[in-house]
Design a protein around this motif. Structure first.
Motif, PDB file in Angstrom:
ATOM      1  N   ARG A  22       2.197 -56.668 -13.565  1.00 45.02           N
ATOM      2  CA  ARG A  22       2.436 -57.717 -12.588  1.00 45.02           C
ATOM      3  C   ARG A  22       2.524 -59.031 -13.360  1.00 45.02           C
ATOM      4  O   ARG A  22       1.629 -59.862 -13.301  1.00 45.02           O
ATOM      5  CB  ARG A  22       1.320 -57.770 -11.558  1.00 45.02           C
ATOM      6  N   VAL A  23       3.606 -59.152 -14.105  1.00 47.90           N
ATOM      7  CA  VAL A  23       3.814 -60.349 -14.925  1.00 47.90           C
ATOM      8  C   VAL A  23       5.146 -60.980 -14.535  1.00 47.90           C
ATOM      9  O   VAL A  23       5.922 -60.394 -13.777  1.00 47.90           O
ATOM     10  CB  VAL A  23       3.811 -60.003 -16.438  1.00 47.90           C
ATOM     11  N   ALA A  24       5.407 -62.148 -15.073  1.00 50.28           N
ATOM     12  CA  ALA A  24       6.670 -62.839 -14.792  1.00 50.28           C
ATOM     13  C   ALA A  24       7.851 -61.954 -15.173  1.00 50.28           C
ATOM     14  O   ALA A  24       7.768 -61.148 -16.087  1.00 50.28           O
ATOM     15  CB  ALA A  24       6.719 -64.147 -15.574  1.00 50.28           C
ATOM     16  N   ASP A  25       8.963 -62.109 -14.438  1.00 51.92           N
ATOM     17  CA  ASP A  25      10.148 -61.284 -14.676  1.00 51.92           C
ATOM     18  C   ASP A  25      10.611 -61.302 -16.121  1.00 51.92           C
ATOM     19  O   ASP A  25      11.035 -60.287 -16.649  1.00 51.92           O
ATOM     20  CB  ASP A  25      11.299 -61.704 -13.764  1.00 51.92           C
ATOM     21  N   ASP A  26      10.518 -62.451 -16.768  1.00 47.85           N
ATOM     22  CA  ASP A  26      10.987 -62.532 -18.151  1.00 47.85           C
ATOM     23  C   ASP A  26      10.034 -61.847 -19.131  1.00 47.85           C
ATOM     24  O   ASP A  26      10.369 -61.667 -20.292  1.00 47.85           O
ATOM     25  CB  ASP A  26      11.239 -63.983 -18.569  1.00 47.85           C
ATOM     26  N   GLU A  27       8.864 -61.428 -18.660  1.00 45.59           N
ATOM     27  CA  GLU A  27       7.909 -60.728 -19.510  1.00 45.59           C
ATOM     28  C   GLU A  27       7.785 -59.241 -19.151  1.00 45.59           C
ATOM     29  O   GLU A  27       7.036 -58.508 -19.780  1.00 45.59           O
ATOM     30  CB  GLU A  27       6.536 -61.397 -19.417  1.00 45.59           C
ATOM     31  N   GLN A  28       8.524 -58.803 -18.130  1.00 43.07           N
ATOM     32  CA  GLN A  28       8.469 -57.395 -17.709  1.00 43.07           C
ATOM     33  C   GLN A  28       9.068 -56.502 -18.787  1.00 43.07           C
ATOM     34  O   GLN A  28      10.118 -56.806 -19.333  1.00 43.07           O
ATOM     35  CB  GLN A  28       9.282 -57.186 -16.427  1.00 43.07           C
ATOM     36  N   PRO A  29       8.424 -55.373 -19.087  1.00 44.66           N
ATOM     37  CA  PRO A  29       9.059 -54.416 -19.988  1.00 44.66           C
ATOM     38  C   PRO A  29      10.283 -53.820 -19.289  1.00 44.66           C
ATOM     39  O   PRO A  29      10.348 -53.760 -18.064  1.00 44.66           O
ATOM     40  CB  PRO A  29       7.974 -53.360 -20.225  1.00 44.66           C
ATOM     41  N   ALA A  30      11.265 -53.378 -20.056  1.00 42.39           N
ATOM     42  CA  ALA A  30      12.485 -52.795 -19.492  1.00 42.39           C
ATOM     43  C   ALA A  30      12.260 -51.372 -18.998  1.00 42.39           C
ATOM     44  O   ALA A  30      12.989 -50.883 -18.143  1.00 42.39           O
ATOM     45  CB  ALA A  30      13.596 -52.818 -20.531  1.00 42.39           C
ATOM     46  N   ALA A  31      11.263 -50.715 -19.548  1.00 42.43           N
ATOM     47  CA  ALA A  31      10.960 -49.327 -19.186  1.00 42.43           C
ATOM     48  C   ALA A  31       9.464 -49.107 -19.400  1.00 42.43           C
ATOM     49  O   ALA A  31       8.757 -49.990 -19.890  1.00 42.43           O
ATOM     50  CB  ALA A  31      11.768 -48.370 -20.054  1.00 42.43           C
ATOM     51  N   THR A  32       9.017 -47.927 -19.054  1.00 38.30           N
ATOM     52  CA  THR A  32       7.609 -47.579 -19.241  1.00 38.30           C
ATOM     53  C   THR A  32       7.261 -47.600 -20.726  1.00 38.30           C
ATOM     54  O   THR A  32       7.996 -47.076 -21.551  1.00 38.30           O
ATOM     55  CB  THR A  32       7.318 -46.186 -18.672  1.00 38.30           C
ATOM     56  N   VAL A  33       6.139 -48.216 -21.048  1.00 38.18           N
ATOM     57  CA  VAL A  33       5.631 -48.254 -22.418  1.00 38.18           C
ATOM     58  C   VAL A  33       4.346 -47.440 -22.438  1.00 38.18           C
ATOM     59  O   VAL A  33       3.435 -47.696 -21.645  1.00 38.18           O
ATOM     60  CB  VAL A  33       5.335 -49.711 -22.864  1.00 38.18           C
ATOM     61  N   VAL A  34       4.272 -46.445 -23.322  1.00 37.84           N
ATOM     62  CA  VAL A  34       3.071 -45.615 -23.412  1.00 37.84           C
ATOM     63  C   VAL A  34       2.347 -45.937 -24.706  1.00 37.84           C
ATOM     64  O   VAL A  34       2.937 -45.938 -25.786  1.00 37.84           O
ATOM     65  CB  VAL A  34       3.417 -44.114 -23.355  1.00 37.84           C
ATOM     66  N   PRO A  47       6.955 -51.092 -15.449  1.00 34.80           N
ATOM     67  CA  PRO A  47       7.519 -52.273 -14.805  1.00 34.80           C
ATOM     68  C   PRO A  47       7.252 -52.240 -13.296  1.00 34.80           C
ATOM     69  O   PRO A  47       7.329 -51.177 -12.663  1.00 34.80           O
ATOM     70  CB  PRO A  47       9.019 -52.160 -15.086  1.00 34.80           C
ATOM     71  N   GLU A  48       6.967 -53.375 -12.735  1.00 33.32           N
ATOM     72  CA  GLU A  48       6.528 -53.475 -11.338  1.00 33.32           C
ATOM     73  C   GLU A  48       7.481 -52.826 -10.338  1.00 33.32           C
ATOM     74  O   GLU A  48       7.053 -52.163  -9.413  1.00 33.32           O
ATOM     75  CB  GLU A  48       6.317 -54.944 -10.966  1.00 33.32           C
ATOM     76  N   ARG A  49       8.775 -52.948 -10.504  1.00 32.33           N
ATOM     77  CA  ARG A  49       9.718 -52.429  -9.509  1.00 32.33           C
ATOM     78  C   ARG A  49      10.363 -51.103  -9.903  1.00 32.33           C
ATOM     79  O   ARG A  49      11.337 -50.676  -9.294  1.00 32.33           O
ATOM     80  CB  ARG A  49      10.799 -53.480  -9.244  1.00 32.33           C
ATOM     81  N   GLN A  50       9.831 -50.456 -10.910  1.00 35.08           N
ATOM     82  CA  GLN A  50      10.419 -49.182 -11.345  1.00 35.08           C
ATOM     83  C   GLN A  50      10.037 -48.066 -10.381  1.00 35.08           C
ATOM     84  O   GLN A  50       8.903 -47.988  -9.920  1.00 35.08           O
ATOM     85  CB  GLN A  50       9.932 -48.844 -12.753  1.00 35.08           C
ATOM     86  N   SER A  51      10.973 -47.180 -10.104  1.00 37.71           N
ATOM     87  CA  SER A  51      10.695 -46.085  -9.174  1.00 37.71           C
ATOM     88  C   SER A  51       9.769 -45.054  -9.812  1.00 37.71           C
ATOM     89  O   SER A  51       9.793 -44.854 -11.029  1.00 37.71           O
ATOM     90  CB  SER A  51      11.997 -45.397  -8.753  1.00 37.71           C
ATOM     91  N   PRO A  52       8.946 -44.395  -8.995  1.00 35.72           N
ATOM     92  CA  PRO A  52       8.081 -43.346  -9.521  1.00 35.72           C
ATOM     93  C   PRO A  52       8.866 -42.226 -10.213  1.00 35.72           C
ATOM     94  O   PRO A  52       8.404 -41.664 -11.201  1.00 35.72           O
ATOM     95  CB  PRO A  52       7.350 -42.828  -8.276  1.00 35.72           C
TER      96      PRO A  52
END
Length: 100
Positions: A22-34, A47-52
């Motif tokens: 839940r960070v600013a859009d410009d700081e969102q990762p592009a994909a899941t980071v493990v 990322p906040e809006r990524q689908s399950p």
């Protein structure tokens, strides 16, 4: 027909804690980071809006890659224990050629 695990079930099965960023859009990762921990557990930053469904697919790929790395590591250690003396690059070339 076997039912595929849900995101929560898959994450629990592989000891992965899923955290939605839940960070600013410009700081969102592009994909899941493990981030894998030394004890085999992991933290997945999603990322906040990524689908399950996308998250589950990315986690499956990450787990498969980690399992392959662990398999190769065990094979290299077994090769050394068997008395083969070679560097990792030479060993990797030898086993990938043998697999063809």
């Amino acid at each position: 027909m076997q039912q595929l695990p849900t995101l929560a079930a898959f994450a629990a099965q592989h000891s992965i804690t899923v955290h939605v960023t839940r960070v600013a859009d410009d700081e969102q990762p592009a994909a899941t980071v493990v981030i894998w921990r030394h004890d085999g557990t992991a933290l997945a930053l999603v990322p906040e809006r990524q689908s399950p469904a996308n998250t589950l697919a990315q986690l499956r790929a990450e787990v498969a890659e980690r399992q392959e790395e662990q398999r190769l590591s065990a094979a290299f250690q077994a090769s050394v224990a068997a008395g083969h003396v070679e560097d990792v690059d030479t060993w990797f070339a030898r086993i990938t050629e043998a697999g063809r």
